[in-house]
Design a protein around this motif. Structure first.
Motif, short mmCIF file in Angstrom:
data_model
loop_
_atom_site.label_atom_id
_atom_site.label_comp_id
_atom_site.label_asym_id
_atom_site.label_seq_id
_atom_site.Cartn_x
_atom_site.Cartn_y
_atom_site.Cartn_z
N SER A 98 -18.02 28.03 -25.86
CA SER A 98 -17.12 28.69 -26.81
C SER A 98 -17.82 29.90 -27.43
CB SER A 98 -16.70 27.70 -27.90
OG SER A 98 -17.86 27.26 -28.58
N HIS A 99 -19.07 30.13 -27.07
CA HIS A 99 -19.80 31.25 -27.65
C HIS A 99 -19.28 32.56 -27.08
CE1 HIS A 99 -23.10 33.80 -28.90
NE2 HIS A 99 -23.56 32.81 -29.65
N PRO A 100 -19.04 33.57 -27.93
CA PRO A 100 -18.45 34.82 -27.41
C PRO A 100 -19.31 35.46 -26.31
CG PRO A 100 -18.91 34.97 -29.78
CD PRO A 100 -19.18 33.58 -29.39
N ARG A 101 -20.65 35.26 -26.38
CA ARG A 101 -21.48 35.91 -25.37
C ARG A 101 -21.31 35.27 -23.99
NH1 ARG A 101 -24.82 39.66 -25.75
NH2 ARG A 101 -25.95 38.93 -23.95
N ASP A 107 -10.76 32.00 -32.11
CA ASP A 107 -11.12 30.59 -31.94
C ASP A 107 -10.28 29.95 -30.85
OD1 ASP A 107 -12.86 30.91 -33.89
OD2 ASP A 107 -11.80 29.77 -35.45
N VAL A 108 -8.98 30.25 -30.88
CA VAL A 108 -8.09 29.64 -29.87
C VAL A 108 -8.52 30.09 -28.49
CG1 VAL A 108 -5.76 29.60 -29.00
CG2 VAL A 108 -6.17 29.41 -31.44
N ALA A 109 -8.84 31.38 -28.37
CA ALA A 109 -9.25 31.88 -27.06
C ALA A 109 -10.52 31.17 -26.61
CB ALA A 109 -9.49 33.38 -27.15
N ALA A 110 -11.46 30.99 -27.55
CA ALA A 110 -12.71 30.32 -27.17
C ALA A 110 -12.45 28.86 -26.85
CB ALA A 110 -13.72 30.43 -28.30
N SER A 111 -11.50 28.26 -27.60
CA SER A 111 -11.29 26.82 -27.40
C SER A 111 -10.77 26.52 -26.00
CB SER A 111 -10.31 26.28 -28.43
OG SER A 111 -8.98 26.48 -27.98
N GLN A 112 -10.08 27.50 -25.37
CA GLN A 112 -9.52 27.17 -24.06
C GLN A 112 -10.64 26.80 -23.08
OE1 GLN A 112 -7.99 30.32 -21.64
NE2 GLN A 112 -8.94 31.90 -22.88
N HIS A 113 -11.79 27.51 -23.19
CA HIS A 113 -12.85 27.23 -22.23
C HIS A 113 -13.49 25.88 -22.49
CE1 HIS A 113 -12.22 31.25 -20.91
NE2 HIS A 113 -12.53 31.76 -22.09
N HIS A 145 -1.15 23.68 -25.41
CA HIS A 145 -2.15 24.65 -25.85
C HIS A 145 -1.64 26.06 -25.54
CE1 HIS A 145 -5.99 26.78 -26.06
NE2 HIS A 145 -6.53 25.71 -26.61
N PRO A 146 -1.90 27.01 -26.43
CA PRO A 146 -1.38 28.36 -26.17
C PRO A 146 -1.95 28.99 -24.89
CG PRO A 146 -2.45 28.23 -28.33
CD PRO A 146 -2.59 26.90 -27.73
N SER A 147 -3.13 28.52 -24.43
CA SER A 147 -3.72 29.18 -23.26
C SER A 147 -3.36 28.44 -21.98
CB SER A 147 -5.23 29.22 -23.42
OG SER A 147 -5.82 29.07 -22.17
N MET A 148 -3.02 29.25 -20.97
CA MET A 148 -2.60 28.67 -19.70
C MET A 148 -3.74 27.87 -19.05
SD MET A 148 -0.96 30.71 -16.58
CE MET A 148 -1.73 30.75 -15.01
N ALA A 149 -4.98 28.38 -19.15
CA ALA A 149 -6.10 27.69 -18.50
C ALA A 149 -6.23 26.26 -19.02
CB ALA A 149 -7.39 28.45 -18.77
N ALA A 150 -6.08 26.11 -20.36
CA ALA A 150 -6.21 24.78 -20.94
C ALA A 150 -5.07 23.88 -20.48
CB ALA A 150 -6.23 24.88 -22.45
N ARG A 151 -3.86 24.46 -20.44
CA ARG A 151 -2.72 23.63 -20.01
C ARG A 151 -2.93 23.14 -18.57
NH1 ARG A 151 0.30 27.90 -22.55
NH2 ARG A 151 1.06 28.74 -20.56
#
Length: 2042
Positions: free
Chosen positions: A315-318, A385-391, A432-438
């Motif tokens: 979830s780290h941005p880097r 956060d949501v974007a990071a949470s998908q991974h 989840h808002p992100s397709m990858a997570a779904r």
């Protein structure tokens, strides 16, 4: 590989005795040290150092310091020339070896040595550096803690070299530091951060080897920092690192990459440089090493912490700067989790880990929901956060899915435990808002459903319901449709499937989504995508489901695309960008669904369907050309959607036959070429297919062997082509329902840009072979132009793509066997390819070489090949640069590879000489690698033609092996390949003993030894495969005692390829020499024990772990290690090889080492019983465990270490347990084939007493039962199946084994509780159908085995079947359906089959009981009271259990048979099948149902036949009753069951009609099956079917049926004849003869009936009655219509099969052997049965017909008599003989002879038959002795039965008399006795004319014989019998005589009898036989006197001395008052002759 192990190999055998060594030591040392300065090559110096060290360690050590000084001097020498280098290196190697072997003995000298080495390290070149570092490592290893003073120096000098530009040096440093950290505390305390930084730097620009070594160092140092080793901690007070610190350090490497790390934070963020991928991959491996080193228990305790740390990384941005980087980071984290959780934790711990992952997901999801629901936007950073949470979600869900999938059914506690809430958690992520997570959540659900198939249907329903409820949420529509698609895609992995109705449900949902898509613009995109995704997923269910929805689908597809060009044009003008996006997505979806249809339902692709599909597809092709203008108009964001449409289009076209879209080739090719030449694409995207299109063997040049390592999934990221290794579900959602490519855990489609190019390249390969030459030329020229136009990086990309396309095209041409085209096409292609051979990019050169070879293959003309070869020859002679030399040398190899030895033979010499020269170019390892690789290709492809070049090649290979530095691993790998190829070329010649062959062989062995000793695992793998080849060709010359231990060491190597090679080699060895392999492996275990004790220190802790994981060969031996590997390995090939190896070992060793193997299986299976206790998973920790965590870590570590050593790393996993259960079944089978004693307790016990080593299976019965029980009651369904199978095998094999201590009982009886308990759970409500079906099978086996005699005990198991029967009656539409309908079919049929089998056994017992006389219930012996007959079943016991169910059962059985009959109809009668299915199957699942019917029809048929025979033909079941007994759902079917049309009133059928239908059904089913039983059909089916027919034909009703319709009988006979042709077992043949006999009898009865009625009707017309029967008036039999003919054909076949010499064809053939083997018992019974039937046939014919067949029949009968009448020791009459005699009697007494027409023919027939018998009975000394008795009996039969005028011919009469004379004079009293008996009957013949000649000629001889007895009294009972029979005949003659002759006759008889009497003295001393004779004579005399008083008196008067003897005897007898034996009076004249033989013929 451990140095000591390999070192000891060379030395120990030679010098086992120390004294020998000491004498010669001085000389040896001189010789060896002399070699140091002779500049030895790398392998030589290694060996030299080993030998010197070994020499000192065995002998005296006082000169060792001199030698050390000498070495140090050499090292100090300043000479830098290349020549001196190898001497220096040798000295360095020796120093290392000394310290390693002797360690502290050299203690005082080490500071100097170390300084010396470190000094020279500074100035050395790379080879020297690595050698010195390796020596330092050995010094450290040898000295251990003693070297502490030098540690800092070594560390300082070595660390700078971690970033050396030579990779070999980096590896050496890493290994050296790894050794150092064992003792150097500062490395993991003060210097910890620096070590980490160093490692990160070392990983930059590293290769795979460096990454493995450095990550090993980093991981181990971190682990030691966290938990130091006891010893070091004791010495110094150490500040320990905490887990947080250690993990933080590792994370910096993962997130920041290498160099930027020491700059201040601010600067760092400004630079924002991307993370270095190599560092990230290296650190990922380090994480795994770190956890592995700490061990499974540490991970179990700290899993939650570790998990949250690892997920934070992602979830780290880097870690997620770009999408591809994010995917890479996710892959790394997934790798860490899989490698640790997947292999280190046992099943219990994995379940706990899954709980932790669930909690982590739940926590993340809560945070996400908070952000999504936060409408006020207070939370600004929320979106990030949501974007990071998908991974994080993706990683967690993938690991959860993999965990559950690997746990399979053992994961059920996870689902059933509400506190865990796994399903709720996972389904919540679908929103989840992100397709990858779904998508990840959907994938996870699919994994759960595949692991626990009973969840599949409920999941689908739940998703469908939520989809309907949340239609308005875009996320819900998308998420739940993903989940449904994923679940549908998983169905193919669940054998039981899902209910058919679910397909309809999916279609309706999808239709609804597509229909409503346009209503709401916010949802239209999601609904469109979801609808098509679901339809695509539906297609994976296969044709049986899709067939029903196809018309609708075709309509939907047609409607998505415009109907005409006009509409297409109009479309362009309309719409905004959003509608276009939806439209394009919709069309892409439609094409995707089409593609799925074509891929999964090929059976439905008729011409018509393809035509309908082409309409939308052609429209899509046309639309392609319009898209660019649309994108221009509406914006570039449509590009992705357009690319998706193209991708789908290419995909489907590649699956369809190219002929279907020929018209569109031009447009299509334009698109394809534009696609991969990047015409409209500014990015330099490259295809990912090139590697897979190149040859697998070229991996050494491409480095693609990385695909074969354990780190494949992360190493892929570092490959050069675009986006390599960045596969992720979100790139292509459709992959969620497709099959996963083999070897991948999760589908990972590449990003769209790459996928489209890949698809275009693949399609280009499909289309190219079908394109005209003109277009081919244009395209090839265009390619060249494209390459010219592009510059720099782009040029490389374009070239790569073009080459992949060209290769794909050439491959397509080769597969289609078409040619490339005329000269100009070839030229253009050649120019293109040749230009790339000089390309600096090695992959392109490789592709060019491959393309050249493929071209040569496709063109296939010698001149063209010659031109290509010549071009490369010239180039290689002149070129000096590396690039062109490598490219063209590969070109030569590829030419040979594809054209083969023959096609390129003339270039062989030149090619070889050039390549041999290139391979010697020591300046460039690259040239050496490529040229050697090509050489290996040439050796491989030339085969025997290469034989002439073997010696020079071999010598080159050896030279290079001895000189090339080990750091050039690629060269060594190629050398290994060459060596292997040479061995294959020489092949079996290697066994020879000639001088040249011996040299070649020893060279090969030396080559193998050198490569085996190399440090690189790929080289070692090559060595192993070389040895494997050698072992195949010359097994005697491969030394297993050294090979096997080294293979065992490799089993725990960290390199997959090496493990694979080792197991593959073991597999081959075990096939031939399993016992030796196991012994040598055990020796390794013993040596290892010795080594530990001899004080050699074990290396680092990582090392211990390795040992503990690997060569921990304990008392379980190699087998135990292999079983353990099955738990850890995931590689398919490797696991299947391990299975095979274990299989081979098992087959050759299991019977001898029975206990050992059973223990192995038991230990593996016992793991399941531990598991079952883990069902309740408590949530909270108890206090105990809290305390444990607070324990001091030191003590924790010590305990950890102890535990780790003692028990295996993980308890066996379920798959291994299933394998063990299969092994158990195999062991039982092997024992069965080995020895009867395995299944006989009494024999086994005595064998055990004789020799305690004897190990027999029956002694382990309790273990067998226990193992089967453990398996059958496990969580895992596969294991339950295996357990039930084992149980069934055990019951079958041991059912009849008696219990010696309790007579009348069997040993299985004591286990009935276990059997019952093992079966009960399988009948519970939630058990899958396949297990219940198997359990039914076991039930019927158990009940039918008659083990249990007490009805009450049987009831337990019986009740299980009764309860199942209720289930069967519940009808088709049971409400709670989880699986597809055919699963229910399977279960119901299994129940019916089980009942049928029980009924069959019950009837058998009943029948036997009826035949047996009733036994006395009371036993006379009191002590046997307890277990005498009291237990005995009442005769109908088992039947009493079945009886109550019979009315229901019989109905269900008939219904099942009816279904089966319908299902076996050929396809063209499909229209006749009932539209709504049968009693037990639904029309949708017809294909799968067929299989289940096929498995169960046979016993059901047998049962129905038994039932009909016993009662059924009289039972007409009124339909009303039937319907009442049936549940509602089946009412509509009841009409079908009862054979009525639904519309007709129910009373129409009478009982005969019903019976007729039943007969047709049974005969139909039987004939259909027997016509052509498939060879894989079990023999039980054939026997059941035949027994059913036999039983059926017992009943009069059936007999009439088959006799009335003669064709039916004929048909049946011809089918039986066919069956005999294909099925050999005697049991089948016996049954067939039984059925034939029944058919013939039925016909006989019927004919007799007919004749009788005719006789009553018209007594006058006697003639017509006789003409009845086959053959009519003419006597002609018509094949095909004649029953008699059919029967004769079949019977003749059986006779010839068992007595080949009966057939004149056979006996005349030259191959015919004259010696006739004795018939076996079964054959004898068969022949007898056949002869009996033959003799019945004439009765079916009219007189004329009789005359047609009698000659054949009589010939066969007499021949059988001749062949089988052989004397036996005990004078038994064999069945064929008695049958033949009976047959003679039947034929001779035929009534047919009475007609005038045939009389003459008849007479001559009988005469010739008798004549042949007389001829046969002439003894011709050659054969085995004829049985005269049988022959005489045959003659006598003729004499009794035939009239005088037939047999009274003189010649026949003389012959007969002669035979009797011979018999009377026979020396065998038995023959005499029988002869007398037969004569008696002949003499008594009513026809005096017949008997008189015999009396006249034979009586005198008899009288002589009997007179002679006085002097030669009988000695045995048989002789006595002969005398008695003779006297009987004489008495009969007296009786037959006329009154006037009686005195003369008595004068013969009475003196003879009196002569038999003994006087008193003699009587006392006589033998019992003699006494019996005396008694017999006396009785007879007493009897004769009163009979003929007058004559008797006159005889006695004539001879007074007789009178005296008689009187004395009478007195004596009265005096002794002996009990007068009530002798039967001798026969008076009977009107009917009687004869008593052992076998009665009457």
């Amino acid at each position: 590989m451990d140095i000591h192990n390999s070192g000891s190999r060379i030395w120990e055998p030679t010098f086992s005795v120390t004294t020998d060594v000491k004498e010669k030591q001085k000389k040896l040392v001189e010789q060896l040290t002399g070699l140091i300065s002779s500049s030895p090559g790398p392998p030589t110096r290694k060996l030299l150092a080993k030998n010197l060290a070994a020499l000192y360690s065995i002998g005296d050590t006082f000169t060792v310091f001199q030698t050390l000084d000498k070495c140090n001097d050499i090292i100090k020498n300043k000479d830098d020339t290349a020549a001196y280098l190898s001497t220096k290196l040798a000295a360095v190697a020796c120093v290392g070896a000394f310290y390693e072997k002797m360690g502290r003995m050299l203690g005082s000298s080490f500071p100097e040595t170390v300084n010396n080495l470190l000094k020279s390290l500074k100035s050395a070149e790379s080879q020297g550096r690595s050698e010195i570092l390796m020596s330092l490592q050995k010094v450290l290893n040898g000295l251990g803690g003693a070297a502490a003073s030098c540690h800092r120096d070594i560390y300082k000098n070595a660390r700078s070299l971690l970033t050396d530009r030579s990779m070999a040096v980096r590896c050496a440093v890493a290994k050296c530091l790894l050794e150092l950290q064992n003792e150097a505390v500062f490395m993991w305390t003060a210097e910890l951060e620096n070590v980490a930084t160093l490692c990160f730097k070392a990983l930059e620009n590293s290769n795979y080897g460096v990454r493995v070594a450095v990550s090993n160092l980093l991981g181990t140092v971190m682990a030691t920092a966290l938990i130091p080793k006891q010893a070091t901690v004791m010495r110094q007070n150490v500040k320990r690192a905490t887990l947080e610190e250690v993990l933080e350090l590792m994370a910096t490497g993962f997130l920041r990459g290498g160099s930027g790390f020491l700059k201040s934070g601010g600067e760092m963020l400004k630079v924002g440089g991307s993370v270095n991928r190599e560092v990230r991959v290296g650190v990922t491996q380090a994480y795994v090493v770190f956890v592995t080193t700490l061990g499974g228990q540490w991970l179990e305790r700290n899993f939650a912490t570790f998990l949250s740390h690892v997920l934070d990384l992602v979830s780290h941005p880097r870690a997620t700067q770009t999408h591809v980087e994010a995917v890479y980071s996710r892959r790394c984290v997934s790798f860490i989790l899989r490698a640790t959780v997947g292999s280190l934790l046992g099943e219990k711990a994995q379940i706990a880990a899954a709980k932790d992952i669930c909690q982590a997901i739940g926590k993340q999801m809560k945070a996400v929901e908070a952000v999504v629901n936060d409408t006020n936007g207070e939370n600004k950073s929320g979106a990030a956060d949501v974007a990071a949470s998908q991974h994080v979600m993706v990683c967690a869900l993938q690991e959860l899915g993999s965990l559950v999938q690997s746990l399979n059914a053992t994961a059920s506690p996870l689902i059933q435990e509400p506190s865990i809430g796994l399903l709720e958690t996972v389904t919540s992520v679908l929103l989840h808002p992100s397709m990858a997570a779904r998508l990840a959540a959907a994938w996870c659900l699919r994994c759960v459903a595949v692991a626990l198939p009973f969840q599949l249907t409920p999941f689908l329903d739940r998703c469908a319901e939520r989809l309907n409820n949340l239609k308005t949420s875009p996320e819900a529509v998308s998420g739940y449709s993903f989940a449904m698609a994923a679940l549908l895609g998983g169905v193919h992995q669940c054998p039981l499937g899902i209910p058919h109705a679910k397909g309809k449900m999916v279609v309706s949902i999808a239709e609804d989504l597509l229909r409503t898509a346009a209503q709401n613009s916010r949802l239209s995109l999601q609904r469109t995508q979801a609808g098509w995704l679901l339809l695509g997923a539906l297609m994976t269910l296969g044709p049986s489901v899709v067939r029903y929805h196809l018309p609708k689908m075709l309509l939907l597809w047609r409607n998505v695309f415009p109907r005409s060009l006009k509409e297409l044009e109009a479309e362009k003008a309309r719409g905004d960008s959003f509608t276009w996006q939806v439209t394009l997505e919709g069309r892409a979806g439609a094409l995707c669904a089409m593609r799925s249809f074509v891929a999964h339902c090929p059976e439905l692709l008729t011409e018509d369907v393809i035509r309908k599909l082409m309409t939308p597809i052609e429209c899509a092709m046309t639309m392609m050309s319009h898209i660019p203008s649309v994108i221009k108009a509406h914006g570039a964001h449509l590009k992705a959607s357009a690319a998706m449409v193209r991708l789908r289009l290419y995909d489907i076209l590649a699956l369809l036959p190219p002929k279907t879209y020929e018209g569109s080739f031009n447009a299509l090719l334009r698109e394809l070429v534009a696609e991969f030449t990047l015409t409209d694409n500014s990015a330099n995207t490259t295809t990912s297919l090139l590697r897979s299109l190149c040859h697998y063997d070229d991996s050494v040049l491409l480095g693609s062997w990385l695909q074969e390592t354990d780190h494949k999934s992360i190493e892929d990221q570092l490959q050069p082509n675009s986006a390599s290794g960045s596969g992720a579900l979100e790139h292509d959602p459709s992959s969620i329902y497709l099959r996963i490519p083999a070897g991948e855990a999760v589908p990972g489609p590449l990003p769209l840009g790459v996928s489209v190019i890949d698809a275009s390249v693949a399609l280009f390969g499909v289309v190219f072979p079908h394109v005209s030459y003109k277009h081919r030329l244009q395209m090839l020229d265009h390619f060249a132009e494209c390459v010219k136009q592009a510059k720099g990086v782009r040029q490389q990309a374009v070239q790569l793509n073009i080459f992949t396309a060209v290769l794909s095209a050439l491959k397509g041409l080769a597969e289609n066997k078409s040619t490339l085209g005329p000269e100009e096409v070839r030229k253009s292609a050649l120019t293109l390819v040749m230009s790339a051979l000089d390309n600096p990019n090695p992959i392109l050169r490789c592709a060019a070489g491959e393309a050249l070879g493929r071209m040569a293959q496709v063109v296939g003309e010698a001149t063209f090949i010659a031109r290509m070869a010549q071009f490369s020859f010239d180039k290689l002679k002149s070129a000096r640069d590396v690039v062109s030399r490598t490219g063209h040398s590969l070109a030569l190899g590829c030419l040979h590879r594809y054209v083969g030895g023959i096609g390129s033979g003339q270039h062989l010499k030149t090619s070889v000489s050039i390549l041999l020269a290139l391979a010697q170019d020591g300046t460039s390892p690259e040239v050496q690698t490529w040229s050697l690789h090509s050489l290996a290709l040439i050796v491989d492809s030339s085969g025997p033609m290469y034989r002439g070049y073997v010696e020079p090649t071999l010598s080159l290979v050896l030279t290079l092996l001895l000189t090339v530095p080990p750091s050039h691993t690629e060269v060594h790998q190629c050398l290994g390949r060459c060596l292997g190829a040479i061995i294959t070329t020489v092949g079996p010649e290697l066994q020879g003993n000639g001088a040249t062959i011996s040299t070649i062989r020893s060279s090969c062995l030396v080559g193998c030894a050198i490569t085996q000793d190399h440090s690189d695992s790929l080289v070692q793998a090559a060595a192993i495969s070389c040895l494997q080849q050698l072992h195949m060709f010359a097994p005697r010359h491969v030394n297993l005692s050294s090979l096997v231990p080294s293979l065992c060491v490799h089993l725990c190597s960290s390199h997959l390829l090496l493990r694979r090679a080792a197991v593959a080699c073991l597999r081959q060895l075990a096939q031939r020499e399993a016992a030796e392999v196991c012994e040598y492996a055990m020796s390794l275990a013993k040596n290892a024990g010795d080594k530990e004790n001899s004080g050699i220190r074990v290396g680092s802790r990582r090392d211990i772990h390795c040992r503990h994981q690997g060569v921990n060969i304990t008392e379980t031996g190699l087998e135990g290690v292999l079983f353990g590997m099955l738990d850890r390995e995931t590689d398919r090939k490797l696991c299947s090889d391990i299975h095979d190896t274990l299989g081979h070992m098992l087959s050759s060793l299991a019977v001898e080492k029975l206990s050992h193997w059973l223990m192995l299986c038991k230990d593996v299976l016992a793991a399941s019983s531990d598991m079952s206790t883990a069902a309740p998973l408590g949530g909270g920790k108890d206090e105990e465990s809290e305390k444990k965590d607070e324990m001091d870590d030191d003590t924790m570590f010590t305990t950890l270490g102890e535990e780790d050593k003692s028990k295996p790393s993980v308890a066996p996993r379920w798959a291994t347990r299933v394998f063990a259960a299969d092994c158990l079944c195999r062991i039982i089978m092997l024992c069965e084939n080995a020895n009867k004693a395995h299944f006989d307790l009494a024999m086994a016990r005595s064998a055990k007493l004789r020799n305690p080593k004897n190990d027999l299976l029956v002694l382990h019965l309790s273990d067998l039962i226990r193992m089967a029980f453990m398996a059958a009651t496990d969580h895992s369904n596969q294991l339950r199946m295996a357990g039930l199978q084992a149980l069934e095998d055990i019951i079958k094999k041991f059912a009849s084994v008696p219990e010696p201590e309790f007579p009348g009982h069997v040993i299985l009886e004591q286990y009935q509780a276990n059997v019952g308990a093992a079966l009960r759970p399988a009948f519970s409500q939630d058990t899958p159908s396949d297990i219940t079906a198997k359990a039914c099978q076991v039930c019927s086996t158990w009940i039918g085995s008659e083990v249990v005699s007490d009805l009450n005990d049987l009831r337990r198991v019986h009740n299980l079947l009764v309860s199942s029967l209720d289930k069967v009656q519940a009808g088709k539409g049971s409400s709670s359906q989880l699986y597809r309908e055919s699963a229910t079919t399977m279960e119901k049929l299994a129940v019916l089959k089980a009942w049928a089998e029980v009924y069959v056994v019950a009837m058998k017992i009943k029948k036997e009981a009826e035949i047996k006389p009733k036994r006395a219930i009371k036993n006379t012996d009191d002590d046997e009271e307890d277990f005498g007959t009291v237990d005995e079943l009442p005769p109908d016991s088992l039947i009493t259990l079945v009886q109550p169910e019979l009315p229901i059962l019989s109905r269900l059985w008939l219904a099942a048979l009816k279904d089966y009959a319908l299902l076996t109809l050929p396809a063209e009668f499909a229209s006749q099948l009932p539209p709504d299915g049968g009693a037990f199957y639904t029309p949708e699942t017809i294909d799968t149902a067929r299989l289940h019917y096929r498995n169960s029809w046979a016993p059901i048929l047998h049962a129905v036949a038994l039932w009909l025979n016993s009662a059924g033909f009289n039972a007409s079941e009124s339909p009303e009753k039937a319907a009442a007994a049936m549940p509602n759902s089946q009412k509509r079917d009841s009409s079908i069951m009862l054979n009525q049309a639904a519309g007709t009133p129910s009373t129409t059928k009478s009982l005969p009609e019903i019976n007729k239908d039943r007969m047709h059904l049974i005969l139909g089913v039987s004939i259909q099956f027997l016509c052509s039983p498939r060879p894989e059909e079990p023999v039980e089916h054939v026997t059941s079917c035949l027994q059913a027919l036999h039983t059926l034909l017992d009943s009069p009703c059936a007999r009439i049926h088959i006799a009335e319709d003669q064709l039916l009988g004929v048909e049946l006979l011809s089918v039986l004849h066919r069956l005999l042709l294909t099925w050999d077992p005697p049991s089948v043949q016996l049954l067939v003869t039984g059925v034939v006999q029944q058919i013939v009898r039925a016909a006989q009865d019927y004919l007799q009936e007919k004749r009788n009625t005719l006789n009553e009707d018209n007594i006058k017309e006697k003639k017509t009655c006789l003409v009845l029967g086959e053959g009519g008036e003419t006597g002609g039999l018509e094949p095909g219509k004649s029953l008699v003919f059919a029967a004769m054909e079949l019977l003749m076949f059986i006779l010839v099969r068992h007595m080949p010499h009966l057939s004149p064809k056979m006996s005349d053939s030259p191959s015919h052997v004259s010696a006739k083997p004795q018939l076996s018992e079964e054959s004898a019974r068969l022949v007898a049965a056949t002869v009996t039937i033959l003799s019945d046939l004439p009765s079916l014919c009219s007189p004329a017909g009789c005359m047609t067949i009698l000659p054949t029949i009589l010939f066969l009968i007499t021949r059988v008599l001749k062949e089988t009448a052989v004397k036996t020791v005990d004078n038994q009459v064999s069945p064929p003989v008695s049958a033949a005699l009976q047959a003679i009697k039947t034929t001779v007494t035929l009534p047919m002879a009475k007609t005038e027409e045939t009389h003459k023919q008849w007479t001559s027939l009988i005469r010739s038959t008798l004549a042949s018998i007389l001829e046969y009975s002439q003894s011709d000394g050659t054969k085995s002795i004829l049985d005269e008795v049988s022959m005489l009996t045959a003659i006598a039969l003729f004499l009794w039965s035939a009239s005088t005028e037939i047999i009274g011919v003189l010649s026949l009469q003389n012959g007969c008399i002669n035979r009797f004379k011979n018999a009377l004079n026979s020396c065998d009293p038995w023959v005499q006795a029988k002869c007398y008996q037969l004569l008696l009957s002949v003499f008594q013949h009513t026809n005096r004319a017949l008997s008189t000649p015999y009396i006249h000629s034979l009586a005198p001889i008899m009288v002589e014989k009997l007179k002679a007895v006085e002097s030669n009294r009988p000695n045995s009972n048989t002789e006595l019998l002969a005398v008695q029979e003779g006297i009987k005949v004489l008495e009969t003659l007296v009786a037959l005589g006329e009154e006037q002759n009686r005195v003369q006759l008595l004068a013969l008889l009475v003196p003879t009898l009196i002569s038999y009497l003994l006087n008193e003295n003699a009587f006392a001393s006589a033998s019992t036989v003699s006494k019996d004779l005396h008694e017999f004579a006396l009785q007879n005399l007493m009897h004769i006197g009163p009979l003929y008083p007058h004559a008797f008196k006159s005889v006695m008067g004539a001879a007074p001395e007789l009178k005296i003897r008689l009187e004395t005897a009478v007195r004596a007898s009265q005096a002794s008052k002996a009990k007068a034996a009530a002798r039967q009076p001798p026969p008076t004249i009977h009107s009917v002759p009687t004869i008593k033989l052992k076998t009665s013929f009457f």
